[in-house]
Design a protein around this motif. Structure first.
Motif, PDB file in Angstrom:
ATOM      1  N   GLY A   1      32.933  49.266  57.757  1.00  0.00           N
ATOM      2  CA  GLY A   1      33.607  48.101  58.333  1.00  0.00           C
ATOM      3  C   GLY A   1      33.207  46.825  57.613  1.00  0.00           C
ATOM      4  O   GLY A   1      34.042  45.956  57.330  1.00  0.00           O
ATOM      5  N   LEU A   2      31.930  46.770  57.270  1.00  0.00           N
ATOM      6  CA  LEU A   2      31.413  45.601  56.556  1.00  0.00           C
ATOM      7  C   LEU A   2      32.114  45.477  55.187  1.00  0.00           C
ATOM      8  O   LEU A   2      32.540  44.391  54.787  1.00  0.00           O
ATOM      9  CB  LEU A   2      29.921  45.808  56.373  1.00  0.00           C
ATOM     10  CG  LEU A   2      29.091  44.622  55.977  1.00  0.00           C
ATOM     11  CD1 LEU A   2      27.744  44.740  56.683  1.00  0.00           C
ATOM     12  CD2 LEU A   2      28.860  44.556  54.502  1.00  0.00           C
ATOM     13  N   ALA A   3      32.246  46.608  54.494  1.00  0.00           N
ATOM     14  CA  ALA A   3      32.899  46.603  53.173  1.00  0.00           C
ATOM     15  C   ALA A   3      34.348  46.138  53.294  1.00  0.00           C
ATOM     16  O   ALA A   3      34.864  45.407  52.445  1.00  0.00           O
ATOM     17  CB  ALA A   3      32.835  47.989  52.545  1.00  0.00           C
ATOM     18  N   ARG A   4      35.004  46.536  54.377  1.00  0.00           N
ATOM     19  CA  ARG A   4      36.406  46.139  54.593  1.00  0.00           C
ATOM     20  C   ARG A   4      36.547  44.613  54.598  1.00  0.00           C
ATOM     21  O   ARG A   4      37.387  44.046  53.912  1.00  0.00           O
ATOM     22  CB  ARG A   4      36.854  46.682  55.947  1.00  0.00           C
ATOM     23  CG  ARG A   4      38.175  47.350  55.945  1.00  0.00           C
ATOM     24  CD  ARG A   4      38.452  47.871  57.347  1.00  0.00           C
ATOM     25  NE  ARG A   4      38.327  49.300  57.433  1.00  0.00           N
ATOM     26  CZ  ARG A   4      39.174  50.160  56.901  1.00  0.00           C
ATOM     27  NH1 ARG A   4      40.227  49.726  56.238  1.00  0.00           N
ATOM     28  NH2 ARG A   4      39.000  51.458  57.012  1.00  0.00           N
ATOM     29  N   GLY A   5      35.663  43.955  55.368  1.00  0.00           N
ATOM     30  CA  GLY A   5      35.710  42.490  55.457  1.00  0.00           C
ATOM     31  C   GLY A   5      35.297  41.836  54.146  1.00  0.00           C
ATOM     32  O   GLY A   5      35.893  40.847  53.710  1.00  0.00           O
ATOM     33  N   LEU A   6      34.300  42.425  53.515  1.00  0.00           N
ATOM     34  CA  LEU A   6      33.735  41.833  52.297  1.00  0.00           C
ATOM     35  C   LEU A   6      34.764  41.796  51.162  1.00  0.00           C
ATOM     36  O   LEU A   6      34.876  40.805  50.427  1.00  0.00           O
ATOM     37  CB  LEU A   6      32.530  42.679  51.884  1.00  0.00           C
ATOM     38  CG  LEU A   6      31.515  42.084  50.945  1.00  0.00           C
ATOM     39  CD1 LEU A   6      30.808  40.901  51.616  1.00  0.00           C
ATOM     40  CD2 LEU A   6      30.447  43.137  50.578  1.00  0.00           C
ATOM     41  N   PHE A   7      35.517  42.900  50.997  1.00  0.00           N
ATOM     42  CA  PHE A   7      36.391  42.997  49.828  1.00  0.00           C
ATOM     43  C   PHE A   7      37.798  42.432  50.065  1.00  0.00           C
ATOM     44  O   PHE A   7      38.520  42.187  49.105  1.00  0.00           O
ATOM     45  CB  PHE A   7      36.472  44.447  49.327  1.00  0.00           C
ATOM     46  CG  PHE A   7      35.189  44.862  48.655  1.00  0.00           C
ATOM     47  CD1 PHE A   7      34.900  44.434  47.370  1.00  0.00           C
ATOM     48  CD2 PHE A   7      34.252  45.620  49.324  1.00  0.00           C
ATOM     49  CE1 PHE A   7      33.698  44.761  46.761  1.00  0.00           C
ATOM     50  CE2 PHE A   7      33.039  45.957  48.728  1.00  0.00           C
ATOM     51  CZ  PHE A   7      32.764  45.528  47.435  1.00  0.00           C
ATOM     52  N   ALA A   8      38.153  42.214  51.335  1.00  0.00           N
ATOM     53  CA  ALA A   8      39.518  41.754  51.623  1.00  0.00           C
ATOM     54  C   ALA A   8      39.906  40.503  50.827  1.00  0.00           C
ATOM     55  O   ALA A   8      41.000  40.437  50.273  1.00  0.00           O
ATOM     56  CB  ALA A   8      39.698  41.548  53.124  1.00  0.00           C
TER      57      ALA A   8
ATOM     58  N   VAL B   1      44.048  59.576  40.144  1.00  0.00           N
ATOM     59  CA  VAL B   1      44.468  59.147  41.472  1.00  0.00           C
ATOM     60  C   VAL B   1      43.305  58.335  42.034  1.00  0.00           C
ATOM     61  O   VAL B   1      42.187  58.846  42.168  1.00  0.00           O
ATOM     62  CB  VAL B   1      44.760  60.347  42.400  1.00  0.00           C
ATOM     63  CG1 VAL B   1      45.140  59.852  43.785  1.00  0.00           C
ATOM     64  CG2 VAL B   1      45.852  61.225  41.809  1.00  0.00           C
ATOM     65  N   GLY B   2      43.550  57.066  42.306  1.00  0.00           N
ATOM     66  CA  GLY B   2      42.509  56.203  42.853  1.00  0.00           C
ATOM     67  C   GLY B   2      42.689  56.088  44.356  1.00  0.00           C
ATOM     68  O   GLY B   2      43.819  55.992  44.838  1.00  0.00           O
ATOM     69  N   VAL B   3      41.585  56.104  45.084  1.00  0.00           N
ATOM     70  CA  VAL B   3      41.675  55.939  46.537  1.00  0.00           C
ATOM     71  C   VAL B   3      40.693  54.851  46.955  1.00  0.00           C
ATOM     72  O   VAL B   3      39.588  54.761  46.422  1.00  0.00           O
ATOM     73  CB  VAL B   3      41.429  57.288  47.268  1.00  0.00           C
ATOM     74  CG1 VAL B   3      40.090  57.885  46.917  1.00  0.00           C
ATOM     75  CG2 VAL B   3      41.525  57.138  48.774  1.00  0.00           C
ATOM     76  N   ASP B   4      41.127  54.012  47.890  1.00  0.00           N
ATOM     77  CA  ASP B   4      40.270  52.921  48.375  1.00  0.00           C
ATOM     78  C   ASP B   4      40.745  52.545  49.778  1.00  0.00           C
ATOM     79  O   ASP B   4      41.919  52.677  50.103  1.00  0.00           O
ATOM     80  CB  ASP B   4      40.376  51.706  47.438  1.00  0.00           C
ATOM     81  CG  ASP B   4      39.209  50.734  47.611  1.00  0.00           C
ATOM     82  OD1 ASP B   4      38.355  50.679  46.707  1.00  0.00           O
ATOM     83  OD2 ASP B   4      39.163  50.030  48.646  1.00  0.00           O
ATOM     84  N   GLN B   5      39.806  52.053  50.592  1.00  0.00           N
ATOM     85  CA  GLN B   5      40.184  51.669  51.960  1.00  0.00           C
ATOM     86  C   GLN B   5      40.743  50.246  52.032  1.00  0.00           C
ATOM     87  O   GLN B   5      41.255  49.851  53.072  1.00  0.00           O
ATOM     88  CB  GLN B   5      38.984  51.788  52.887  1.00  0.00           C
ATOM     89  CG  GLN B   5      37.884  50.779  52.594  1.00  0.00           C
ATOM     90  CD  GLN B   5      36.749  50.811  53.604  1.00  0.00           C
ATOM     91  OE1 GLN B   5      36.677  51.726  54.412  1.00  0.00           O
ATOM     92  NE2 GLN B   5      35.883  49.812  53.574  1.00  0.00           N
ATOM     93  N   SER B   6      40.608  49.480  50.942  1.00  0.00           N
ATOM     94  CA  SER B   6      41.030  48.081  50.988  1.00  0.00           C
ATOM     95  C   SER B   6      42.429  47.903  50.406  1.00  0.00           C
ATOM     96  O   SER B   6      42.652  48.057  49.204  1.00  0.00           O
ATOM     97  CB  SER B   6      40.026  47.211  50.209  1.00  0.00           C
ATOM     98  OG  SER B   6      40.599  45.952  49.943  1.00  0.00           O
ATOM     99  N   ARG B   7      43.356  47.542  51.284  1.00  0.00           N
ATOM    100  CA  ARG B   7      44.743  47.318  50.844  1.00  0.00           C
ATOM    101  C   ARG B   7      44.802  46.186  49.819  1.00  0.00           C
ATOM    102  O   ARG B   7      45.537  46.241  48.848  1.00  0.00           O
ATOM    103  CB  ARG B   7      45.582  46.960  52.076  1.00  0.00           C
ATOM    104  CG  ARG B   7      47.059  46.881  51.820  1.00  0.00           C
ATOM    105  CD  ARG B   7      47.824  46.851  53.111  1.00  0.00           C
ATOM    106  NE  ARG B   7      47.532  48.020  53.927  1.00  0.00           N
ATOM    107  CZ  ARG B   7      47.777  48.105  55.230  1.00  0.00           C
ATOM    108  NH1 ARG B   7      48.287  47.088  55.869  1.00  0.00           N
ATOM    109  NH2 ARG B   7      47.493  49.201  55.904  1.00  0.00           N
ATOM    110  N   GLU B   8      43.947  45.168  50.033  1.00  0.00           N
ATOM    111  CA  GLU B   8      43.985  43.989  49.154  1.00  0.00           C
ATOM    112  C   GLU B   8      43.513  44.332  47.748  1.00  0.00           C
ATOM    113  O   GLU B   8      44.102  43.893  46.757  1.00  0.00           O
ATOM    114  CB  GLU B   8      43.113  42.868  49.742  1.00  0.00           C
ATOM    115  CG  GLU B   8      43.596  42.322  51.079  1.00  0.00           C
ATOM    116  CD  GLU B   8      43.115  43.142  52.286  1.00  0.00           C
ATOM    117  OE1 GLU B   8      42.460  44.187  52.077  1.00  0.00           O
ATOM    118  OE2 GLU B   8      43.400  42.742  53.425  1.00  0.00           O
ATOM    119  N   MET B   9      42.432  45.115  47.648  1.00  0.00           N
ATOM    120  CA  MET B   9      41.939  45.516  46.327  1.00  0.00           C
ATOM    121  C   MET B   9      42.987  46.400  45.638  1.00  0.00           C
ATOM    122  O   MET B   9      43.243  46.268  44.435  1.00  0.00           O
ATOM    123  CB  MET B   9      40.609  46.265  46.457  1.00  0.00           C
ATOM    124  CG  MET B   9      39.440  45.412  46.929  1.00  0.00           C
ATOM    125  SD  MET B   9      38.813  44.249  45.691  1.00  0.00           S
ATOM    126  CE  MET B   9      37.680  45.292  44.770  1.00  0.00           C
TER     127      MET B   9
END
Ligand SMILES: C[S@@+](CC[C@H](N)C(=O)[O-])C[C@H]1O[C@@H](n2cnc3c(N)ncnc32)[C@H](O)[C@@H]1O
Length: 237
Positions: free
Chosen positions: A7-14, A74-82
Motif C-alpha cells: 500500500g505504501l508503494a502504491r502511494g509513493l509511486f503514484a 511482459v511487464g507487470v506493475d501495480q501502479s497504473r501511473e507508472m
C-alpha cells in the motif's frame, strides 16, 4: 491498522511516473543504468523467449532487455501511473510488438504456472509484505530451468563506504528530493529507512537462502557499487 508495504508503494509511486527515469538515475548517484545492464546480462534469453518483468514501472529494464537480447517482455506493475509512462516510453522506442504491460500484483501474478522463459524484478523485494511467499509466487510463473534475476538497493558493508552512504541517504537524498517535487521529497525521506530495514531483516546470505527455499537453484549473488546494490539470480529448479 498499519499500512502494508504494498500500500505504501502504491502511494509513493503514484506521482512519479513522468519524472521517474530522469531522477532515479540522479538519486542512485548515476549508478542505476549500470545496475540494470548487469541485471539484464544475467538472463540467458533470445528472440524466441518471453520474459516477465515484475514491478516493471516505466519499462526501463524491459526495454534494456529487449535491446540486448531481442526477446519479448511482459511487464507487470501495480501502479497504473507508472505503467502509463511505461506505455509512452515503449511507443517512443517503437517496441509495442515486443513489450506489453499489464496491471497486477507481484503477490498474485495474473499468469499461468511456468509460462515464462525468464524473470526479472528490479526494486521489488523491499515492497513485498511476505518476502518468502513473494519469491514463491515469482518461481511459480517461470518454467523449470529458466533464470530469475532480482535487484535491489543494499547497504555498503565497509566502514568508510557505509559512512558516505549514510550521509547520502540521510542528507543528500532528502535535500535533493525536496528540490525536485513533493513526491520525490517523500521518496528521499523514505529510501534510507527502507533500505536499512530491509538489510537488517534480510542480510544477503539470508536472502539467497530464501531464494533457494522458494524454488530456485544455483543461486548467485553480486554486490555492485561497493554494496550499494545487490543482484541475485538463479535457475528455476
Ligand atoms: C523503484 S520502482 C522500479 C521500477 C522498475 N523496475 C525500474 O527498475 O525502473 C518500483 C516499482 O515497484 C512497483 N511495485 C511495488 N510493489 C509492488 C507489488 N506488490 N506488485 C507490483 N508492483 C509493485 C511500484 O509500483 C514501482 O513501479
Amino acid at each position: 491498522m498499519a499500512e502494508t508495504r504494498t500500500g505504501l508503494a502504491r502511494g509513493l509511486f503514484a506521482p512519479l511516473g513522468p519524472t521517474y527515469d530522469r531522477y532515479a538515475n540522479v538519486l542512485s548517484f548515476g549508478q542505476d543504468p549500470r545496475w540494470r545492464r548487469f541485471l539484464v546480462s544475467r538472463l540467458p534469453v533470445g528472440p524466441e523467449d518471453t520474459v516477465v518483468d515484475v514491478a516493471a514501472g516505466t519499462a526501463a529494464v524491459a526495454l534494456e532487455l529487449v535491446r540486448q537480447t531481442g526477446c519479448s517482455v511482459v511487464g507487470v506493475d501495480q501502479s497504473r501511473e507508472m505503467l502509463e509512462e511505461g506505455r509512452r516510453r515503449i511507443a517512443l522506442a517503437a517496441e509495442t510488438e515486443r513489450v506489453r504491460l499489464v496491471e497486477g500484483s507481484a503477490e498474485e501474478l495474473p499468469f499461468e504456472d511456468a509460462c515464462f522463459d525468464g524473470l526479472m524484478a528490479a526494486y521489488l523485494l523491499r515492497y513485498l509484505d511476505d518476502l518468502a511467499a513473494g519469491l514463491r509466487e515469482l518461481a511459480r510463473v517461470v518454467r523449470p530451468g529458466a533464470t530469475a534475476a532480482l535487484l535491489d538497493f543494499g547497504v555498503p558493508p565497509g566502514v568508510v563506504q557505509r559512512t558516505a552512504w549514510d550521509l547520502w541517504v540521510d542528507l543528500g537524498l532528502p535535500v535533493l528530493g525536496r528540490a525536485i517535487s513533493p513526491g520525490w521529497h517523500e521518496v528521499g525521506r523514505f529510501l534510507g529507512r527502507s533500505i536499512r530495514e530491509f538489510d537488517r531483516s534480510w542480510p544477503v546470505p539470508r536472502l539467497a537462502a530464501t531464494m533457494r527455499e522458494s524454488g530456485f537453484a544455483d543461486v548467485e549473488v553480486r554486490r555492485l557499487s561497493l554494496g550499494g546494490c545487490t543482484v541475485l539470480w538463479g535457475r528455476r529448479a
